[in-house]
Design an enzyme around this catalytic site. Sequence first.
Site, PDB file in Angstrom:
ATOM      1  N   GLU A   1      -9.898   0.166   1.206  1.00 12.10           N
ATOM      2  CA  GLU A   1      -9.411  -0.830   0.350  1.00 12.10           C
ATOM      3  C   GLU A   1     -10.419  -1.360  -0.824  1.00 12.10           C
ATOM      4  OE1 GLU A   1      -7.603  -3.459  -1.875  1.00 12.10           O
ATOM      5  OE2 GLU A   1      -6.270  -2.466  -0.426  1.00 12.10           O
TER       6      GLU A   1
ATOM      7  N   ALA B   1      10.826 -11.118   1.122  1.00  8.32           N
ATOM      8  CA  ALA B   1      12.267 -10.922   1.022  1.00  8.32           C
ATOM      9  C   ALA B   1      12.348  -9.493   1.303  1.00  8.32           C
ATOM     10  CB  ALA B   1      12.801 -11.389  -0.632  1.00  8.32           C
TER      11      ALA B   1
ATOM     12  N   HIS C   1       7.661  -5.519  -8.933  1.00  8.53           N
ATOM     13  CA  HIS C   1       8.253  -4.402  -8.225  1.00  8.53           C
ATOM     14  C   HIS C   1       8.234  -3.129  -8.994  1.00  8.53           C
ATOM     15  CE1 HIS C   1      10.557  -7.634  -5.898  1.00  8.53           C
ATOM     16  NE2 HIS C   1       9.475  -7.647  -5.632  1.00  8.53           N
TER      17      HIS C   1
ATOM     18  N   ASN D   1       5.991   1.557  -3.274  1.00  9.21           N
ATOM     19  CA  ASN D   1       7.051   1.481  -4.120  1.00  9.21           C
ATOM     20  C   ASN D   1       7.290   2.592  -5.292  1.00  9.21           C
ATOM     21  OD1 ASN D   1       7.289  -0.755  -2.901  1.00  9.21           O
ATOM     22  ND2 ASN D   1       6.827  -2.241  -4.350  1.00  9.21           N
TER      23      ASN D   1
ATOM     24  N   THR E   1      10.194  -3.692  -0.754  1.00 12.41           N
ATOM     25  CA  THR E   1       9.116  -3.284   0.418  1.00 12.41           C
ATOM     26  C   THR E   1      10.000  -2.513   1.663  1.00 12.41           C
ATOM     27  OG1 THR E   1       7.749  -5.417  -0.528  1.00 12.41           O
ATOM     28  CG2 THR E   1       7.358  -4.541   1.889  1.00 12.41           C
TER      29      THR E   1
END
Length: 505
Positions: free
Chosen positions: A34, A123, A432, A466, A478
């Site tokens: 990362e 969400a 997104h 995504n 997600t």
Amino acid sequence: MTPTVLIVGSGPTGATYARRLLEQLPRVSVLMVEAGPVVSTPPGMNVKNITDPGEQAVARLASQGRAGESGVSGIPGGVVVEGTITARQGTHLVGRAADGSPGMPAAALATCVGGQGAHWTCATPRPMGSERIGFLDEAEWEQHVGAAEELLHVTTTAFGDSPQATAILDAVRAELAPDGITVRPLPVAADPREDGSLRWSGTDVVLAPVLEDPRFTLRSETLAVRLVRDGDRVTGAVLRDLRTGAEEQVRADAVVVAADAIRTPQLLWASGVRPAALGRYLTEHPLLFGVVALREGAVPPREDTVTPVDPIRAVVSVPFDEERHPFHAQLMFTPVCPVPLPDDSPYRDNPAGYVGMGWGVRKWPRPEDRLTFEDEHPDENGLPGVRIAYEVTEREEAEFHRAREVQARVAGALGAFVEGMPKVMPPGSSLHYMGTVRMGPVDDGTSVCDTESRVWGVPGLVLAGNGLIPTANSCNPTLTSVSLAIRGAAALAADLQPALVAGKE
């Protein structure tokens, strides 16, 4: 022989590959790298769970990446409540507009262990109808989605005991039910607490069972700068320790690139992996955002105290419906206003509270909406610079027109918009980003990888995130991406089985 898998990126999909591979293969070594630092304990935790406001602010600042070290490129805090719009502190702006294009002025990324999973709204609605990926078997897809919901700790009863949540749900249902539009609690990734609040899921809930596994290694502040190939096959990567600048080449039997929908194609480009569809078909969710001051008596008075770092106390969804409601909407109740208001605003300190509401509309994939990469103008890490060509067309504008009508009705059922609302958010605000390494059923130049996330014609290279999503969808991505990661991890585990068998001989 013990197969080695290198995973680039520590967000929800990279974590899903790590966990599923370690669960499915008795002998495998997984190295996850990362570029960003660890900003929470446990690593990858959603920073909304940090109760001290100062500590939470530090975690968000640390996620703004090298581009945000000076504070110039980071998204400032104090603009909106988490979960309403997502151009927020903890992210940093990325890319420049391509010549002749409006671009995505609000395009932003998080750089930290956990990726956007350390900052997301949680969400997790399921894709519906045309949002689903039609070339995947429906029964298999349902299994993958169910497994993804379990991994992420998805609940459909968040704030189920809240009288405010019930009142908002009932009011919106009463307004929209005559048109056959469904209204329901918003599925979110979270675990209920005894006090009625939620512990929001981050990447930590996926990684928790493997963090202490000796077969798993997580290296933070480590940037993958180039994939290494032997002929067509990817055999590893060159990694840079961002603390020292030292570079090393690591070998892997498979590399999973889960670096998000912008940095994944950037790494492929930098590595000479350049299929025709790379970076193309960029989509997001154009967003119509509004804040409503609830009218007196719209919800029962709250008795508990407000948590300053997490004031959300109800979540409601108006899901996608191709005919009746071709959008995805989420409404979040908070006692404090999620946007700054003028001192003389009649809506300041509104006793009944506020509802932040976002209507996400579809963006239809077009090859001309794309990322391009400039080797001659590198970014702060020396990787090819990112340019973004993106345009909201008349088709999306028509969707906005319809969404405004529904949103206005819902607002009227609850109260009144505060000053300056509603408004269309700048492109990129949703965070997104999809389609840039999209999957497809055949290698026809319109996709980057196959239905099991393997890059066409490049053995040993698997993608996640995504960017794989090829559809025009309006729901949060997600859950879909983690479902695809579960599918891809199963295929990768099967691909690695021969190496395990050979190692026993």
